[in-house]
Design a protein around this motif. Structure first.
Motif, PDB file in Angstrom:
ATOM      1  N   LEU A 110      -1.767  -9.618  -9.396  1.00  0.00           N
ATOM      2  CA  LEU A 110      -2.720  -9.247  -9.317  1.00  0.00           C
ATOM      3  C   LEU A 110      -2.783  -9.017  -7.672  1.00  0.00           C
ATOM      4  N   LEU A 111      -2.706  -7.844  -7.669  1.00  0.00           N
ATOM      5  CA  LEU A 111      -2.648  -6.922  -5.746  1.00  0.00           C
ATOM      6  C   LEU A 111      -3.608  -6.672  -5.584  1.00  0.00           C
ATOM      7  N   SER A 112      -4.512  -7.389  -4.167  1.00  0.00           N
ATOM      8  CA  SER A 112      -5.734  -7.727  -3.800  1.00  0.00           C
ATOM      9  C   SER A 112      -5.872  -7.271  -2.503  1.00  0.00           C
ATOM     10  N   ALA A 113      -6.632  -6.546  -1.293  1.00  0.00           N
ATOM     11  CA  ALA A 113      -7.063  -6.332  -0.162  1.00  0.00           C
ATOM     12  C   ALA A 113      -8.671  -6.851   0.023  1.00  0.00           C
ATOM     13  N   ALA A 143      -3.028  -9.024   4.139  1.00  0.00           N
ATOM     14  CA  ALA A 143      -3.791 -10.331   5.010  1.00  0.00           C
ATOM     15  C   ALA A 143      -4.297  -8.634   5.742  1.00  0.00           C
ATOM     16  N   GLY A 144      -5.443  -8.159   5.329  1.00  0.00           N
ATOM     17  CA  GLY A 144      -4.767  -6.730   6.585  1.00  0.00           C
ATOM     18  C   GLY A 144      -4.886  -5.903   6.673  1.00  0.00           C
ATOM     19  N   GLU A 145      -4.614  -4.405   7.189  1.00  0.00           N
ATOM     20  CA  GLU A 145      -4.676  -3.103   7.443  1.00  0.00           C
ATOM     21  C   GLU A 145      -2.867  -2.887   7.591  1.00  0.00           C
ATOM     22  N   ALA A 146      -2.600  -4.017   8.488  1.00  0.00           N
ATOM     23  CA  ALA A 146      -0.890  -4.218   8.787  1.00  0.00           C
ATOM     24  C   ALA A 146       0.500  -4.264   7.554  1.00  0.00           C
ATOM     25  N   ASP A 147      -0.993  -5.101   6.128  1.00  0.00           N
ATOM     26  CA  ASP A 147      -0.652  -5.982   5.338  1.00  0.00           C
ATOM     27  C   ASP A 147       0.139  -5.486   4.022  1.00  0.00           C
ATOM     28  N   LEU A 148      -0.479  -3.878   4.321  1.00  0.00           N
ATOM     29  CA  LEU A 148      -1.265  -3.621   2.921  1.00  0.00           C
ATOM     30  C   LEU A 148       0.373  -3.382   2.239  1.00  0.00           C
ATOM     31  N   ALA A 166      -6.672  -3.944  -7.174  1.00  0.00           N
ATOM     32  CA  ALA A 166      -8.312  -4.448  -6.738  1.00  0.00           C
ATOM     33  C   ALA A 166      -8.198  -4.113  -5.491  1.00  0.00           C
ATOM     34  N   GLY A 167      -9.256  -2.919  -4.851  1.00  0.00           N
ATOM     35  CA  GLY A 167      -9.732  -2.492  -3.870  1.00  0.00           C
ATOM     36  C   GLY A 167      -8.917  -1.580  -2.949  1.00  0.00           C
ATOM     37  N   ASP A 168     -10.087  -0.666  -3.047  1.00  0.00           N
ATOM     38  CA  ASP A 168     -10.057   0.882  -2.157  1.00  0.00           C
ATOM     39  C   ASP A 168      -8.640   0.927  -0.838  1.00  0.00           C
ATOM     40  N   ALA A 169      -8.596  -0.427  -0.251  1.00  0.00           N
ATOM     41  CA  ALA A 169      -7.615  -0.094   0.724  1.00  0.00           C
ATOM     42  C   ALA A 169      -6.142  -0.139   0.555  1.00  0.00           C
ATOM     43  N   LEU A 170      -5.811  -0.166  -0.973  1.00  0.00           N
ATOM     44  CA  LEU A 170      -4.876   0.072  -1.408  1.00  0.00           C
ATOM     45  C   LEU A 170      -4.361   1.081  -2.258  1.00  0.00           C
TER      46      LEU A 170
END
Length: 254
Positions: A110-113, A143-148, A166-170
């Motif tokens: 499960l990869l989430s942001a 853990a934040g944008e730099a860690d995507l 899970a998470g639009d940022a990904l």
């Protein structure tokens, strides 16, 4: 006055010391030894009617046969006469995916942001699905944008059967990374990639169709649409598509 030890008692201690020195051990060791040294001890049986199950291996890098679905899709998931094309969209009949389950100990990351309510709802749904289906689940959280991108790499390094995001940022980072890892299956829930490769499947619905920064969506974003029931259906329908080989498409929940 301290009692003097009898000669017999000293003799017993001397014999025990000689036995220990010879590696034979004392009387307690002899009681624990098997009465027939040449035979192996029988394994302890489980409870009547109870099947002992080994815990899943901690080392996912060990090779094993490719997992396959347990069960089959019901009528209405796809039209057999017109299978979905790559990057196409299917709108399955509700519940047509209920007959498909992952094999026991299916390896999922499960990869989430993000910590917004929709992402939390998706994460909770994946955890609930994994527990109900006896999935071997591990989690990676950015853990934040730099860690995507590093988070995606950490998920890949675990060698799972499936990565669920899970998470639009990904969405944007996945659009870049997934094309370079075509042997790895991905399931994006609550969003989709604009141009997915054959190893990326999406499950979304009206109100949850984000496609990346600056790209148009097929519906207006609605955080309230991320209900537990809708998130659960998306995970189950998307996983059913992946397990049955219908990958590289969008599963649109009506």
């Amino acid at each position: 006055m301290r009692e003097r030890r009898s000669p017999r008692r000293r003799t017993d201690h001397e014999q025990l010391a000689r036995r220990l020195k010879a590696g034979r051990g004392g009387p307690q060791d002899e009681r624990r030894a098997h009465p027939h040294p040449g035979r192996r001890r029988p394994r302890r049986a489980g409870r009547p009617g109870h099947r002992l199950r080994l815990r899943p291996s901690d080392d996912w890098s060990r090779p094993r046969p490719a997992p396959s679905a347990v069960g089959s899709l019901g009528p209405g998931f796809v039209d057999p006469s017109a299978p979905p094309t790559p990057e196409g969209t299917v709108t399955p009949r509700p519940g047509s995916w209920d007959g498909v389950h992952p094999p026991r100990d299916y390896r999922v990351v499960l990869l989430s942001a993000g910590d917004d309510a929709p992402t939390r709802a998706l994460v909770a749904a994946v955890r609930s699905w994994a527990a109900a289906e006896h999935v071997d689940l591990r989690t990676v959280t950015a853990a934040g944008e730099a860690d995507l991108v590093p988070a995606i790499t950490r998920a890949l390094d675990l060698h799972p059967d499936l990565v669920i995001s899970a998470g639009d940022a990904l969405v944007d980072p996945l659009a870049v990374v997934t094309a370079n890892h075509l042997a790895q299956q991905f399931l994006v829930v609550g969003a989709e990639l604009a141009e997915p490769t054959h190893n990326v499947t999406a499950a979304d619905w009206s109100g949850a169709s984000y496609r990346g920064e600056g790209l148009g969506a097929s519906s207006n974003y609605d955080a309230a649409s991320f209900t537990p029931q809708r998130c659960d259906a998306a995970i189950r329908a998307g996983a059913a598509a992946v397990l049955t080989g219908l990958t590289g498409i969008v599963v649109w929940l009506a």
